[in-house]
Scaffold this motif. Structure first.
Motif, PDB file in Angstrom:
ATOM      1  N   ARG A  69     -49.945 -39.179  98.849  1.00 33.19           N
ATOM      2  CA  ARG A  69     -49.682 -37.735  98.846  1.00 33.19           C
ATOM      3  C   ARG A  69     -50.171 -37.164 100.159  1.00 33.19           C
ATOM      4  N   GLU A 101     -48.126 -32.449 104.145  1.00 30.43           N
ATOM      5  CA  GLU A 101     -47.135 -32.228 105.197  1.00 30.43           C
ATOM      6  C   GLU A 101     -45.857 -33.050 104.998  1.00 30.43           C
ATOM      7  N   VAL A 102     -45.806 -33.854 103.955  1.00 28.18           N
ATOM      8  CA  VAL A 102     -44.630 -34.693 103.692  1.00 28.18           C
ATOM      9  C   VAL A 102     -44.099 -34.365 102.307  1.00 28.18           C
ATOM     10  N   MET A 103     -42.828 -33.987 102.232  1.00 30.10           N
ATOM     11  CA  MET A 103     -42.142 -33.702 100.965  1.00 30.10           C
ATOM     12  C   MET A 103     -42.903 -32.689 100.102  1.00 30.10           C
ATOM     13  N   CYS A 117     -45.307 -39.747  97.019  1.00 32.47           N
ATOM     14  CA  CYS A 117     -44.214 -40.500  97.641  1.00 32.47           C
ATOM     15  C   CYS A 117     -44.550 -41.977  97.679  1.00 32.47           C
ATOM     16  N   MET A 137     -42.778 -43.626 103.156  1.00 31.17           N
ATOM     17  CA  MET A 137     -41.367 -43.251 103.049  1.00 31.17           C
ATOM     18  C   MET A 137     -41.255 -41.825 102.541  1.00 31.17           C
ATOM     19  N   ARG A 138     -40.099 -41.244 102.761  1.00 30.77           N
ATOM     20  CA  ARG A 138     -39.832 -39.896 102.258  1.00 30.77           C
ATOM     21  C   ARG A 138     -39.036 -39.977 100.966  1.00 30.77           C
ATOM     22  N   THR A 166     -39.669 -39.630  96.932  1.00 24.46           N
ATOM     23  CA  THR A 166     -40.683 -39.214  95.974  1.00 24.46           C
ATOM     24  C   THR A 166     -40.685 -40.128  94.750  1.00 24.46           C
TER      25      THR A 166
END
Length: 51
Positions: free
Chosen positions: A9, A12-14, A19, A23-24, A26
Motif C-alpha cells: 500500500r 501515492e499509487v492507486m 496493490c 504493479m498498478r 489492485t
C-alpha cells in the motif's frame, strides 16, 4: 499475523489501495475477477506479468 510481501500500500499509487507488489494492479481488481467467475488462467491471460 503473517506479513504479506506480495501486497503493498502506498498513498501515492492507486489512491492508497492495496496493490500487487510493484504493479498498478489492485488486489480488489483480482478478487473481483475471481468473484465474477474468471479462472486463474483467464486472469493470467489478462495480466500475464502476475505470478
Amino acid at each position: 499475523m503473517q506479513t504479506l510481501t506480495r501486497i503493498t500500500r502506498n498513498t501515492e499509487v492507486m489512491g492508497g489501495k492495496p496493490c500487487i507488489r510493484g504493479m498498478r494492479v489492485t488486489v480488489g481488481t483480482i478478487v473481483g475477477l475471481m468473484a465474477s467467475g474468471h479462472s486463474n488462467s483467464d486472469i493470467l491471460k489478462a495480466y500475464p506479468y502476475l505470478e
